[in-house]
Design a protein around this motif. Structure first.
Motif, PDB file in Angstrom:
ATOM      1  N   ARG A 259       0.963  -1.382  -0.044  1.00  0.00           N
ATOM      2  CA  ARG A 259      -0.100  -0.091  -0.203  1.00  0.00           C
ATOM      3  C   ARG A 259       0.913   1.266  -0.110  1.00  0.00           C
ATOM      4  NH1 ARG A 259      -5.423  -0.178   0.959  1.00  0.00           N
ATOM      5  NH2 ARG A 259      -6.374  -2.370   1.203  1.00  0.00           N
ATOM      6  N   MET A 263       1.444   1.524  -3.987  1.00  0.00           N
ATOM      7  CA  MET A 263       0.399   2.368  -4.085  1.00  0.00           C
ATOM      8  C   MET A 263       0.251   3.909  -3.617  1.00  0.00           C
ATOM      9  SD  MET A 263      -1.278   0.058  -5.846  1.00  0.00           S
ATOM     10  CE  MET A 263      -2.596   1.128  -6.451  1.00  0.00           C
ATOM     11  N   ALA A 265       0.223   4.983  -0.521  1.00  0.00           N
ATOM     12  CA  ALA A 265      -0.814   5.550   0.346  1.00  0.00           C
ATOM     13  C   ALA A 265      -0.215   6.703   1.369  1.00  0.00           C
ATOM     14  CB  ALA A 265      -1.304   4.428   1.337  1.00  0.00           C
ATOM     15  N   TYR A 270      -2.688  10.448  -3.463  1.00  0.00           N
ATOM     16  CA  TYR A 270      -2.689   9.120  -3.906  1.00  0.00           C
ATOM     17  C   TYR A 270      -3.979   8.629  -3.353  1.00  0.00           C
ATOM     18  CZ  TYR A 270       1.358   8.802  -6.735  1.00  0.00           C
ATOM     19  OH  TYR A 270       2.650   8.903  -7.820  1.00  0.00           O
ATOM     20  N   ALA A 271      -4.765   7.922  -4.191  1.00  0.00           N
ATOM     21  CA  ALA A 271      -6.068   7.166  -3.456  1.00  0.00           C
ATOM     22  C   ALA A 271      -6.137   6.223  -2.715  1.00  0.00           C
ATOM     23  CB  ALA A 271      -7.088   7.019  -4.770  1.00  0.00           C
ATOM     24  N   THR A 272      -5.097   5.421  -2.624  1.00  0.00           N
ATOM     25  CA  THR A 272      -5.192   4.105  -1.662  1.00  0.00           C
ATOM     26  C   THR A 272      -5.273   4.664  -0.218  1.00  0.00           C
ATOM     27  OG1 THR A 272      -3.860   2.900  -3.393  1.00  0.00           O
ATOM     28  CG2 THR A 272      -3.768   2.067  -1.144  1.00  0.00           C
ATOM     29  N   PRO A 273      -6.199   3.859   0.453  1.00  0.00           N
ATOM     30  CA  PRO A 273      -6.222   4.420   2.074  1.00  0.00           C
ATOM     31  C   PRO A 273      -5.354   3.333   2.958  1.00  0.00           C
ATOM     32  CG  PRO A 273      -8.015   2.718   1.203  1.00  0.00           C
ATOM     33  CD  PRO A 273      -7.361   3.076  -0.088  1.00  0.00           C
ATOM     34  N   LEU A 274      -4.717   3.847   3.901  1.00  0.00           N
ATOM     35  CA  LEU A 274      -4.044   2.795   4.686  1.00  0.00           C
ATOM     36  C   LEU A 274      -4.505   3.209   6.173  1.00  0.00           C
ATOM     37  CD1 LEU A 274      -1.605   1.167   5.195  1.00  0.00           C
ATOM     38  CD2 LEU A 274      -0.220   3.138   5.383  1.00  0.00           C
TER      39      LEU A 274
END
Ligand SMILES: Cc1cc2nc3c(=O)[nH]c(=O)nc-3n(C[C@H](O)[C@H](O)[C@H](O)COP(=O)(O)OP(=O)(O)OC[C@H]3O[C@@H](n4cnc5c(N)ncnc54)[C@H](O)[C@@H]3O)c2cc1C
Ligand SMILES: Cc1cc2nc3c(=O)[nH]c(=O)nc-3n(C[C@H](O)[C@H](O)[C@H](O)COP(=O)(O)OP(=O)(O)OC[C@H]3O[C@@H](n4cnc5c(N)ncnc54)[C@H](O)[C@@H]3O)c2cc1C
Ligand code: SF4
Ligand code: SF4
Ligand code: FES
Lengths: 458, 275
Positions: A259, A263, A265, A270-274
């Motif tokens: 992530r 990605m 995060a 950036y859209a990826t949540p963590l």
């Protein structure tokens, strides 16, 4: 003769670096490299070379450094290792080249890794990769997976003149180098530069292509490939099998790292949540655990590493452990997780552990941790990162009935990399289980040589 | 890059897109899905392949406008491209070739996934009933396509504005009470719906397959984020599923895990957690 001390690697200050993802080790200057290179005894029986899994001619490249011929040094290294900028940074040198250096017995092996990195960075900062070795051969080779084993195999086959196509499931190549090892240990620009260089030389990389789901191994032959190399790694994360592992806030290290590394995060746009957590417990003591812990630390969490054996048994590289300590990561050693407790909303709230002592050595020769009765206690936390090992990716196994695997799910090969299927070779973590970058690359290269022999005999 | 060749807005919360992706179209079977990423900064999200056209080399997806990515996807117009599309992923749905009769149940957007499963049975000459449930008449999708690929379509809506009034579970119970026999039930829709269907079929001892939708990242077995507990064992839905024996699935665990990011907003180097 008085022995000179190892030239220490300049580091980014610990208080500074826990607030960024920039590289921790800053690299030698020319002067530092010269000084360190001067320490090498240019041994007649260089044990360092046998310690390196790909047998780089270490005294020869170090000698070139002393002469100021860095390009010459680069050439010697790349005869055996196509990713020196990577290996100089991430090899467990203390168990490999440096662990075998004669000077090591006298309290300070030559910093071979740092010198290798210096040479590669110097080269990369002023040279562009050589282009186009002519593609002279007819037989096309398919490589499955663009991790270090696949890249090394592709690079070597390309050098031998074969048209090579790499199929990679993810959106970019690099394997663990890109999705696993964090930026502050291995800047992605370096990995991507190496990959771009291969592409310039005519290697084809097809991303977003999952062998076993798109085409399977047999179908690659139907499509006209004459040989296949499987370098799919050991990416399937293991869990502990304890109560509460399904709670929200429990990640595998692979997921947490992916992530962030792949990605992004950590970046606001950036859209990826963590789910970062205020207090993170990392379970495990290897490189992967250190990486997970140090990433969480940089994201602002208080981080504890829970490991069931003692400090001396931590399997991670010594340097990474020291760096983690400097960064304020707390080591809860001789501590074993028993269960994870959640709150009323299903999020992690604490972890139950028990204290351990070391007993008799087990099969691996390491002292076996034994639980101390009645020692259970709790650590409050809102995020848990499980880093207790990985096993080979299952997709090829599930979709290639003719291929032989061992009971751990690893591809069975002969010494030359050949699997139980004609024309199909394998190497790297897919064969050995989780190992090292350099051993994966070495295996890729051996397979390339065997593939060349096989195709030449057709 | 993967070009969107066609886009249809189905209703206020569902869209249908067709994407050019020959390597996927060539291979996809019922029950398989793709993972897509719109652009460099986008998230990877999984969507099931509703159908594909092998000649055109396209795949069609139907998605519910839920949050970030699905809403952004609605802004990608015909002729534009998305950056990444990988698939077909997951184990294809097992199609019974010798069943006497199967029942495929779709709830809401789940009908986009129920449709290929019904169609695969129908094309295999297996008698197939479909129970398709929707919120109301405005949300009915794929009615004609489903109707022409099953023997009996039972359409229900929550408010009775189309078909019969009531939930799919009520319709299923009614059919079973009337003595209809099914060898196999497939349920695809909201997790709570699949759970309730399984409670009914367990009583009647009917084998039931559900299609699970845990949160995924890679879709190739690398992150473990998609893990679900089935029969007491941890399974990775992207490589072991997404279809599982519904009578063994821990639905409550899945419901809980899927709410993981409901209130977590992005934080960066500040370390703040917004719960
Ligand atoms: C967090 C972490 C830190 C590490 N730190 C170190 C370190 O400091 N030093 C060190 O030496 N080693 C380290 N390692 C181990 C090292 O990274 C691995 O041993 C090495 O990357 C293995 O290389 P590989 O090519 O075999 O596989 P991988 O690097 O795993 O690459 C396999 C590639 O194959 C792709 N793939 C898988 N299945 C398919 C398929 N069916 N079709 C197409 N593509 C597929 C994957 O997406 C991946 O890109 C670390 C590992 C991790 C996870
Ligand atoms: C195998 C599989 C097949 C699917 N097929 C379809 C389909 O055909 N049509 C369709 O409309 N939806 C389908 N889904 C659900 C779809 O993936 C989610 O609706 C989507 O990820 C929501 O993303 P978002 O960014 O718009 O929502 P957000 O709420 O902003 O997402 C936040 C995070 O939660 C995840 N997430 C949210 N809801 C779900 C969910 N229900 N399932 C899994 N992850 C979720 C997102 O991926 C993201 O990581 C499928 C899911 C899986 C696992
Ligand atoms: S490749 Fe690794 S083991 Fe070999 S010399 Fe370089 S750092 Fe040492
Ligand atoms: S063993 Fe050590 S001192 Fe000897 S050649 Fe190798 S690096 Fe130099
Ligand atoms: S989505 Fe990552 S393992 Fe399934």
């Amino acid at each position: 003769m008085t022995l000179k001390q190892r030239v220490p690697m300049p580091l980014q200050d610990a208080q500074e670096r826990i607030r960024n993802f920039d590289e921790v080790a800053l690299g030698y200057t020319i002067e530092q490299a010269q000084q360190e290179a001067d320490r090498c005894l240019n041994c007649r029986n260089p044990r360092c070379v046998t310690g390196c899994p790909v047998n780089i001619n270490i005294p020869a490249f170090i000698h070139k450094i002393t002469q100021g011929d860095y390009d010459g040094a680069y050439e010697i290294i790349t005869q055996s290792n196509s990713l020196p900028a990577v290996c100089g940074r991430v090899c467990p040198q203390e168990n490999q080249c440096e662990g075998s250096c004669w000077l090591g017995m006298k309290g300070g092996s030559v910093s071979i890794g740092n010198l290798e990195r210096f040479v590669a960075d110097y080269y990369n900062s002023h040279s562009h990769c050589a282009t186009d070795p002519a593609i002279t051969k007819q037989s096309r080779v398919a490589i499955v997976g663009a991790g270090p084993s696949g890249l090394a195999c592709a690079g070597e086959l390309n050098r031998l003149g074969y048209p090579v196509t790499i199929f990679e499931a993810l959106s970019i190549g690099g394997g663990v180098l890109n999705y696993g090892i964090p930026e502050f240990r291995l800047p992605k620009r370096i990995v991507n530069q190496e990959i771009d260089c291969l592409l310039t030389k005519g290697v084809q990389l097809i991303t977003n292509r999952v062998i076993g789901r798109n085409e399977n191994i047999q179908e690659l032959f139907d499509e006209g490939y004459k040989a296949v190399f499987i370098g799919t790694g050991a990416g399937l994360p293991g869990f502990l099998g304890i109560k509460g592992e399904e709670l929200k806030g429990v990640y595998s290290a692979n997921e947490y790292l992916t992530r962030v590394n792949l990605m992004h995060a950590d970046k606001p746009d950036y859209a990826t949540p963590l789910f970062i957590g205020k207090k993170v417990v990392v379970i495990g003591g290897g490189n992967v655990a250190m990486d997970g812990a140090r990433v969480a630390r940089r994201l602002g969490a208080e981080v504890h590493i829970v490991y069931r054996r003692a400090f001396e048994q931590l399997p991670a590289r010594h340097e990474e452990v020291i760096h983690a300590q400097e960064e304020g990561i707390i080591f809860d050693l001789l501590t074993n997780p028993v269960s994870i407790v959640g709150d009323e909303k299903g999020f992690v709230s604490r972890i139950e552990c028990q204290r351990m002592t070391l007993g008799q050595p087990d099969a691996s020769g390491r002292a076996r941790p034994v639980a101390v009765k009645g020692s259970n206690f709790f650590i409050d936390c809102d995020c848990i990162i499980v880093a207790v090992g990985t096993t080979p990716n299952p997709l090829i196994r599930m979709t290639t009935p003719n291929l032989q695997f061992n009971k751990h799910g690893c591809v069975v090969i002969q010494e030359n990399g050949l699997t139980s299927m004609q024309g199909v070779y394998a190497g790297g973590d897919a064969v050995t289980g989780a190992a090292t970058v350099i051993s994966a690359m070495g295996a890729g290269k051996i397979a390339a040589t065997s593939i060349d022999e096989y195709l030449s005999s057709l | 890059m993967f070009t969107i060749t066609k886009r249809v807005r189905l209703n206020s919360c569902l869209s249908q897109i067709t994407i050019s992706a020959p390597a996927i179209a060539h291979k996809a079977l019922a029950g398989q899905f793709v993972v897509l990423r719109i652009d460099e900064k986008g998230e990877r999200i999984p969507l099931t392949i509703s159908w594909c056209d092998k000649h055109q080399g396209t795949v069609t997806l139907i998605y519910q406008l839920i949050g970030n990515t699905t809403k952004q996807l609605d802004t990608v117009m015909e002729g534009d491209s998305i950056l990444d599309l990988v698939g077909p992923l997951g184990v294809p749905t097992h199609i019974d070739s010798y069943a006497d009769r199967v029942c495929v149940i779709g709830g809401g957007v789940g009908n986009a996934i129920a449709y290929p499963v019904a169609k695969a049975h129908f094309n295999n000459d297996v008698p197939v009933d479909v129970i398709a449930g929707y919120k109301n008449a405005d949300f009915v999708i794929l009615e004609d396509k489903i109707r022409s690929h099953c023997d009996n379509l039972y359409l229900v809506t929550d408010d009775g504005s189309a078909g019969d009034k009531g939930f799919v579970t009520a319709k299923l119970s009614q059919l079973l009470d009337e003595g209809v026999k099914y060898d196999h039930v497939f349920a695809i829709g909201p997790i709570i719906m699949m759970k309730k269907v399984c409670e009914i079929t367990a009583k009647h001892n009917i084998k039931t397959t559900v299609s699970l939708n845990p949160i995924m990242v890679d879709g190739i077995g690398m992150c473990g984020g998609c893990r679900v507990v089935v029969g007491g064992q941890v399974k990775f839905a992207c490589v072991d599923g997404p279809d599982f024996d519904g009578h063994l699935v821990d639905f409550d665990g899945l419901i809980s895990r899927n709410s993981m990011y409901d209130n977590v907003h992005k934080c960066n180097l500040t370390g703040e957690v917004h719960k």
